[in-house]
Motif scaffolding. Structure first.
Motif, short mmCIF file in Angstrom:
data_model
loop_
_atom_site.label_atom_id
_atom_site.label_comp_id
_atom_site.label_asym_id
_atom_site.label_seq_id
_atom_site.Cartn_x
_atom_site.Cartn_y
_atom_site.Cartn_z
N PHE A 70 22.85 -7.48 38.10
CA PHE A 70 21.74 -6.63 37.65
C PHE A 70 20.92 -6.09 38.83
CE2 PHE A 70 18.00 -9.46 37.81
CZ PHE A 70 16.94 -8.59 37.67
N LEU A 71 20.89 -6.82 39.93
CA LEU A 71 20.20 -6.28 41.11
C LEU A 71 20.92 -5.05 41.64
CD1 LEU A 71 19.65 -9.72 42.82
CD2 LEU A 71 17.85 -8.28 41.89
N LEU A 72 22.25 -5.15 41.68
CA LEU A 72 23.03 -4.01 42.19
C LEU A 72 22.90 -2.81 41.26
CD1 LEU A 72 26.37 -5.59 43.50
CD2 LEU A 72 24.41 -4.76 44.80
N ARG A 73 22.96 -3.09 39.94
CA ARG A 73 22.85 -1.99 39.00
C ARG A 73 21.51 -1.28 39.14
NH1 ARG A 73 22.63 -4.08 33.73
NH2 ARG A 73 22.92 -6.19 34.49
N LEU A 123 19.63 -1.29 41.83
CA LEU A 123 19.63 -0.60 43.14
C LEU A 123 20.37 0.73 43.06
CD1 LEU A 123 20.21 -3.38 45.79
CD2 LEU A 123 18.31 -1.77 45.72
N ALA A 124 21.41 0.75 42.22
CA ALA A 124 22.21 1.98 42.10
C ALA A 124 21.33 3.15 41.69
CB ALA A 124 23.34 1.77 41.11
#
Lengths: 281, 357, 257
Positions: free
Chosen positions: A118-121, A123-124
């Motif tokens: 969820f952090l990457l999503r 950040l996206a």
């Protein structure tokens, strides 16, 4: 035959409550890992470093910096919850009205994104929202003004809506699918048009779904510190950020606990309001 | 006969390529109690839903009070429905449930209150205004569903298996209640059920349906006594359906033995089916009957004994109040009047109907 | 109207899946910065296999997710069976307690567990993360089992006993299979929640150990390693393929519905 199994049977067939042994592991677990920890927050919240009783940690919410962060959190979470609701309700209506009810498939589609961190999503969205990012590329292609919301409260709202939308859709979808088609037909049969049917029958019957959806969006949105960190730059501080910093950087657990108590009060308030709304029917 | 109120003309409907109704025609009169009767999947509920406006027919027209309402939405039709499993609004009180349709029509409050009182009285549930639907028994919810529909003063009340979820005793009670309500209201009831007893008890007219076709329309007596084909005969009550040959007018050969009958016009040496109700089979001493047989099964049913008698290769189902032990040799006699002759199915569709048996 | 609906649903799914698409594209981006496309490359997938820090975090994440989901499933199943036999008031109370971790804010749950571990002097590390994850996973398992439990016909269990089965046999051969779909979906739910958790892990992990989430969080400021994109793409695609295979196998239940 083991004695615990005997007990299992006795509690399963006659509700004599003899099977306390079976419940024991979980009762112990929830007491130790749910109740006691909450009591510790309460304890830390109302004491100072010397262990003396004080309410300063709680009243600290009124100090200018904290109050501003808290007010901002409240505002952003309410806005996000409302947007989530407005987006999710029509979607849930469409999904529950689909002819072939592929219940599991629909739930899956909303859970699937969770398998990407969820952090990457979140950040996206930075990449998508950047000055030269994909979204502005599309906007400029259509000669539309570019979007500059990265590192602003708007980006945080977007992040909240993005992350918590599934938690609004699923309970609504559940509640709406449960409504007997004939109940809706009955409303039409008795002369109600589409709008009347919606406001007098469908909407009231979906209130349990609305309540759990609102709770599941409002609470994490009110308390988040991650989304503001990722999408707000360091410019927008929420109450979650304040508490997190008290624990990880300032190491003032008493103050952090005190502020957490304030948060919990709001969570409980939200639940009470929900429960009252539910009872009205 | 009363004035025609509803006309279904050439109605066809299929779901996912499956034909549910095929070119159906049906006339319903004012103040008539019409029952659509048939096994599940016969198209009876679809017919009712087309009347209610919840399903649009692929072809054909629905005429109501000499007006074409085929494309009129349900909320604009002057008929009301009592749904399967009641479909009450669980978030409203009984009074609000009943008032729903009247509030939509912006009726004055005093009028609505009077109507609620009247409707609750009609369904024998006075004083239930403030209760919630969930706190009522199935039978009571059923009555509320009826009350909710009739306060709108529909010309026609559509009832979709309304008694299906009730237990036997309550069901029988409600049958009498429904007849009483219908007489009191003086409106048309269109009733859907798969229960032949319900249909026979309540209806003025029964429409027997199977596989999207109307098999027979008639009064309960005519449907029971003069079934037009094997399906109707088998679906309504128990019966002996036997392949036979019509020798000439008023003479039929059943299982190689000639029986006198009363039907004419079937031609000479024509294969037919005959229907004989089990209560119309008379047992006599051997050699005194038309065919001889042996009792093979015997069950006590309360009002009568149910027996099976093997005679000329066919197991005859017989109802009799006289005990005849298994193994007894008997004769079988049938009053000519009680032998019902039916044409063999001709078309493929009729064949399909016959295969169902 | 139908097309409006379709467009609306498509837009929502675009919104939900756009970031995922972005991440997958980034995993093939030769440029190290997120904002520029530097051409197609597979190099991050190759260097991922050499990156022990990421692989360590992956192992920890999967191990925590698997163990916490497994233990939560066992405790949750027993709890659900026990709760079913309880008096109404006790059960309502226990269900209320069970709901706390789900309704409460993650940050509060994380902090409360952190304070607990400190006060009992537990060393922060793998153990504390595992305990925390089990704690927030149990409610999901119970939530998935309870509805199935209610549908269960008690006579079936009694029938097994009547036919000569012992209580143990009856439980494992009759009751457990009936509960299995609930337990399984509870396990999967717990596994997913554990995998996706950041906040509670953040407060209960201590120094020297990282899950993928906490690793990514520390990298935010200095820039995410592209290997992370590669790894999450691999995970996502793997799950997608698994789901596709599961859905492909004919489902009897679906048909009888």
């Amino acid at each position: 035959m083991s004695s615990s199994m005997k007990k299992l049977h006795s509690l399963y067939t006659d509700k004599s409550g003899k099977g306390k042994l079976l419940a024991a592991p979980y009762v112990f677990w929830s007491a130790f890992f749910i109740i006691i920890p909450l009591c510790m927050i309460l304890y830390y919240g109302v004491t100072d470093k010397t262990g003396a009783f004080t309410l300063q940690n709680i009243t600290a919410i009124a100090s200018i910096g904290h109050a501003r962060a808290f007010w901002r959190s409240l505002l952003l979470s309410v806005v996000s919850t409302v947007i989530c609701f407005l987006l999710a309700y029509p979607l849930a209506m469409i999904l529950s009205g689909m002819k072939e009810k592929k219940h599991n498939f629909i739930i899956l589609i909303f859970i699937l994104p969770m398998w990407m961190n969820f952090l990457l999503r979140t950040l996206a969205w930075q990449t998508l929202l950047e000055k030269t990012g994909v979204i502005n590329g599309i906007l400029s292609f259509f000669k539309l003004p570019s979007l500059r919301i990265i590192n602003t409260p708007y980006a945080i709202v977007l992040g909240m809506v993005y992350n918590f939308l599934p938690f609004m859709v699923l309970p609504l979808y559940n509640a709406l699918s449960k409504i007997d088609e004939n109940v809706i037909n009955a409303a039409k049969d008795l002369g109600a048009n589409k709008i009347q049917t919606f406001f007098r029958v469908i909407m009231p019957l979906s209130i349990p779904g609305i309540i759990s959806g609102v709770t599941m969006v409002f609470v994490p949105a009110l308390t988040t510190f991650v989304i503001s960190t990722l999408l707000g730059g360091s410019k927008v501080l929420l109450i979650g950020n304040v508490i997190e910093q008290e624990f990880t950087q300032a190491s003032n657990w008493h103050l952090g606990s005190g502020l957490s108590i304030v948060l919990m009060i709001f969570i409980i308030l939200n639940m009470i309001v929900s429960a009252l709304l539910d009872k009205e029917d | 006969m009363q004035k025609e109120l509803i006309k279904l003309e050439h109605i066809s409907k299929s779901f996912d390529g499956q034909m549910v109704l095929d070119d159906l025609d049906l006339n319903i009169h004012e103040n008539e109690f019409v029952t659509l009767l048939g096994p599940s999947g016969c198209g009876k509920t679809t017919t009712l839903r087309i009347l209610g406006g919840f399903v649009n027919p692929d072809n054909g027209r629905v005429i109501f009070d000499s007006r074409d309402i085929t494309n009129v939405p349900p909320n604009k039709r002057h008929l009301n429905t009592v749904f399967q499993k009641y479909a009450l609004f669980t978030h409203m009180t009984i009074a609000d449930n009943i008032a729903f349709g009247l509030k939509i029509k912006n009726k004055p409050k005093s009028y609505i209150d009077d109507k609620i009182k009247y409707a609750l009285k009609l369904v024998n549930l006075e004083g239930y205004e403030k209760r919630m639907p969930d706190s009522l028994s199935g039978g009571q919810q059923q009555r509320i569903a009826i009350a909710r529909a009739i306060v709108n003063e529909p010309k026609v009340l559509l009832l979709d298996e309304p008694l299906g979820a009730l237990d036997l005793k309550l069901r029988q009670e409600m049958q009498y209640e429904l007849i009483r309500m219908k007489n009191e209201l003086g409106i048309t009831f269109v009733y859907v059920t798969h229960d032949q007893e319900e249909a026979l008890t309540m209806s003025d007219t029964i429409v027997v349906m199977n596989q999207g076709y109307i098999q027979q329309i008639g009064t309960p007596e005519s449907i029971y006594n003069e079934p037009e084909n094997a399906f109707v005969a088998d679906f309504i009550g128990d019966s002996n359906i036997i392949a036979a040959t019509m020798i000439e007018d008023k003479l039929v050969e059943i299982l190689g033995v000639r029986f006198a009958c009363v039907d004419t016009g079937f031609g000479i040496r024509k294969p037919v089916d005959v229907v004989i109700r089990p209560e119309d089979v008379e047992l006599t001493a051997p050699e005194e009957g038309t065919i001889n047989g042996v009792v093979t099964h015997l069950i006590f049913k309360g009002v009568h004994y149910e027996m099976e008698v093997m005679a000329n290769g066919f197991e005859w189902l017989v109802h009799s109040t006289q005990l005849t032990p298994v193994g007894t040799k008997v004769g079988i006699r049938v009053d000519p009047f009680n032998i019902q002759i039916m044409n063999k199915p001709e078309s493929e569709d009729e064949e399909a109907v016959a295969l169902e048996l | 109207m139908q097309t409006v609906k379709k467009i609306y649903v498509s837009l929502i799914f675009l919104f939900l899946y756009a970031p995922i698409g972005t991440l997958i594209v980034l995993s093939f981006n030769a440029s190290k910065t997120r904002s520029k496309w530097g051409g197609f490359t597979m190099q991050w997938y190759a260097s991922l296999l050499q990156d022990e820090v990421i692989l360590d975090a992956l192992t920890t994440t999967l191990l925590i997710a698997f163990l916490s989901a497994l233990i939560a499933s066992v405790i949750g199943t027993i709890a659900a069976v026990a709760m079913n036999g309880m008096k109404r008031r006790t059960r309502t109370l226990l269900i209320g307690v069970t709901n706390i971790p789900m309704l409460n804010a993650d940050i509060v749950t994380g902090i409360s567990l952190m304070l607990l571990f400190i006060s009992i002097g537990l060393r922060f590390g793998f153990g504390t993360i595992l305990l925390s994850h089990i704690t927030f996973n149990i409610p999901y398992v119970i939530l998935c089992i309870m509805p199935r439990m209610k549908q269960l016909n008690p006579s079936v269990y009694e029938a097994a006993l009547d036919l000569g089965a012992s209580h143990i046999t009856a439980f494992f051969k009759v009751m457990l299979p009936d509960l299995m779909p609930g337990i399984l979906s509870g396990f999967l739910m717990a596994f997913t929640m554990s995998l996706d958790d950041f906040i509670i892990t953040h407060f209960t992990k201590g120094a020297g150990i990282d899950t993928l989430s906490t690793k990514i969080y520390t990298e935010v400021k200095k820039g995410i390693k592209p290997e992370m994109y590669a790894l999450s793409t691999i995970i996502f695609v793997t799950v997608l393929i698994l789901l596709f295979l599961v859905n492909k196998t004919p489902d009897k239940k679906e048909k009888t519905n």
